[in-house]
Design a protein around this motif. Structure first.
Motif, short mmCIF file in Angstrom:
data_model
loop_
_atom_site.label_atom_id
_atom_site.label_comp_id
_atom_site.label_asym_id
_atom_site.label_seq_id
_atom_site.Cartn_x
_atom_site.Cartn_y
_atom_site.Cartn_z
N ALA A 1 58.17 34.34 43.29
CA ALA A 1 56.77 34.54 42.66
C ALA A 1 55.64 33.38 43.20
N ASN A 2 54.38 33.26 43.00
CA ASN A 2 53.65 32.35 43.58
C ASN A 2 53.66 31.00 42.78
N ASN A 3 53.79 31.51 41.31
CA ASN A 3 53.87 30.06 40.74
C ASN A 3 54.41 30.69 39.17
N TRP A 4 54.07 29.66 38.17
CA TRP A 4 54.60 30.20 37.01
C TRP A 4 54.17 31.21 36.27
N ALA A 5 52.94 31.31 36.36
CA ALA A 5 52.19 32.57 35.76
C ALA A 5 52.46 33.68 36.39
N ASP A 6 52.66 33.62 37.81
CA ASP A 6 53.10 34.71 38.46
C ASP A 6 54.69 35.23 38.13
N LEU A 7 55.42 34.28 38.07
CA LEU A 7 56.81 34.34 37.50
C LEU A 7 56.97 35.07 36.12
N SER B 1 55.97 25.41 37.46
CA SER B 1 55.08 25.19 38.67
C SER B 1 53.70 25.80 38.68
N THR B 2 52.58 25.10 39.02
CA THR B 2 51.39 25.73 38.99
C THR B 2 50.72 26.18 40.24
N SER B 3 51.45 25.29 41.25
CA SER B 3 50.73 25.63 42.50
C SER B 3 51.82 25.91 43.73
N VAL B 4 53.00 25.68 43.62
CA VAL B 4 54.26 25.67 44.65
C VAL B 4 54.87 26.88 44.20
N VAL C 1 59.45 26.65 52.05
CA VAL C 1 58.55 25.86 51.40
C VAL C 1 58.44 26.61 50.11
N GLY C 2 58.74 25.76 49.07
CA GLY C 2 58.59 26.12 47.61
C GLY C 2 59.94 25.68 46.73
N LYS C 3 59.77 26.09 45.55
CA LYS C 3 60.99 25.73 44.51
C LYS C 3 62.07 26.77 44.85
#
Length: 378
Positions: A274-280, A260-263, A202-204
């Protein structure tokens, strides 16, 4: 002149083959060569007996299976003769006609690509067993999971126990076995195997390519095309772009990617990146990007990059200097030159790292080398 009395020929005991005689198998009478004491020419008469009664018209060494049924006894009798008389008949041991073996059934398991805890497994008979004795054929179904007998829940679609409910399936190798039976005698079983897949992550999706290529990628768009081709080859679906930058911000993932902000970003094996773009783009990732599009671990070291941890293009962008302080993107990913100065080079990332080296590891005159690409679903 009174001559001696004729001495008739003698012969040894015959036998019937095959020893395992079925209702769909012809019988053969085998006998030794007769012996005549006076050297006269000899002949042999053959008679067949089924359940002790002579079969009319059966006088050759071959008896058609149409003349006997399961459970009956078959024997042959041979009588030697010379031109002057017959010898003593010899009778073979009687053999009992056996139940004809069932043909092996054709079997498959559906669906062909089941998903764990979702799809039920159905063991289907694609080609029925046949019985030459025209007896009723029934089937028994059993399952194994990971090579061990399955003792969990089953249900019935056509034959008892031929279905594993979807809620009971686990990822791994399943095999169903179908055993045909007629008149309480089992035939050769048919089998079918199917691999149950784990649920889709589940995710990108993120992967590193199983293929490697030199620095002449055809620009960032050419690198994107490589990622899309590899994703298509693995049947992943979706749109994929390469984590790679040219000389401008517009060529970098920070500009080209759909953030991605939430996926979450996940590898194709389900592991979190990573949890999202910020985390990436915060300087570290949760797991290394070393799993390819097919879910296999890649052990080569480097992937093309020229991308900083925030997703923007690398530090050096000049086309007039070599990569040690200058052009580190193989002239916007169009050349393979690796020698001379000034010679454009490339910046690379590491596959096995989770710190900032996952994207911004080192630089050098690498453009002719063969490295992978890190690919991200958009």
């Amino acid at each position: 002149t009174v001559g001696p009395q004729n001495q008739p020929p003698t012969i040894g005991a015959p036998n019937v083959t095959p020893a395992s005689l079925f209702t769909n198998t012809d019988a053969t009478c085998n006998y030794p060569t007769p012996v005549d004491p006076e050297g006269d020419s000899t002949t042999v008469a053959v008679a067949w007996l089924v359940n002790g009664s002579v079969v009319g018209g059966a006088t050759t060494t071959l008896l058609s299976s149409a003349n006997f049924s399961k459970g009956q006894t078959v024997a042959c009798e041979v009588t030697p003769s010379d031109p002057y008389g017959s010898g003593i008949p010899q009778l073979s041991p009687a053999i009992t006609v056996l139940d004809s073996p069932l043909t092996q059934p054709g079997v498959n398991s559906t669906p062909s690509s089941p998903v764990e805890a979702v799809d039920a497994l159905v063991c289907a008979i694609t080609a029925a067993s046949t019985d030459a004795d025209n007896e009723t054929v029934t089937y028994g179904v059993s399952w194994t999971f990971g090579g061990a007998a399955w003792t969990g829940a089953t249900s019935t679609t056509t034959w008892t126990g031929d279905t594993i409910p979807g809620a009971s399936t686990s990822a791994g190798l399943w095999q169903c076995t179908v055993t045909p039976t007629a008149a309480s005698i089992n035939g050769v079983a048919g089998t079918a195997s199917v691999t149950v897949n784990p649920p889709a992550p589940v995710g990108k999706l993120v992967f590193v390519t199983s293929t490697r290529q030199n620095g002449a990628l055809g620009g960032t768009s050419g690198a994107d095309a490589v990622c899309q081709t590899r994703a298509n080859a693995a049947g992943l679906g979706g749109t994929y772009k390469a984590w790679i930058s040219g000389s401008s911000y517009s060529s970098s993932p920070a500009s080209r990617f759909t953030r991605s902000t939430s996926v979450p970003y996940v590898r194709v094996d389900g592991a979190l990146v990573a949890n999202n773009w910020a985390d990436l783009t915060d300087g570290t990732i949760a797991n290394p990007i070393n799993i390819d599009e097919f879910g296999n671990t890649q052990t080569y070291s480097f992937a093309w990059s020229f991308t900083r941890v925030d997703g923007s293009q690398g530090l050096f962008g000049s086309s007039s200097e070599d990569c040690y302080g200058g052009n580190c993107h193989c002239n916007n990913w169009t050349i393979t030159a690796t020698q001379g100065s000034p010679t454009p080079g490339s910046a690379v990332s590491r596959l096995s790292y989770t710190n900032d080296d996952w994207t911004d590891y080192s630089f050098g005159n690498f453009c002719g080398s063969q490295y992978g690409l890190k690919c991200f679903e958009q």
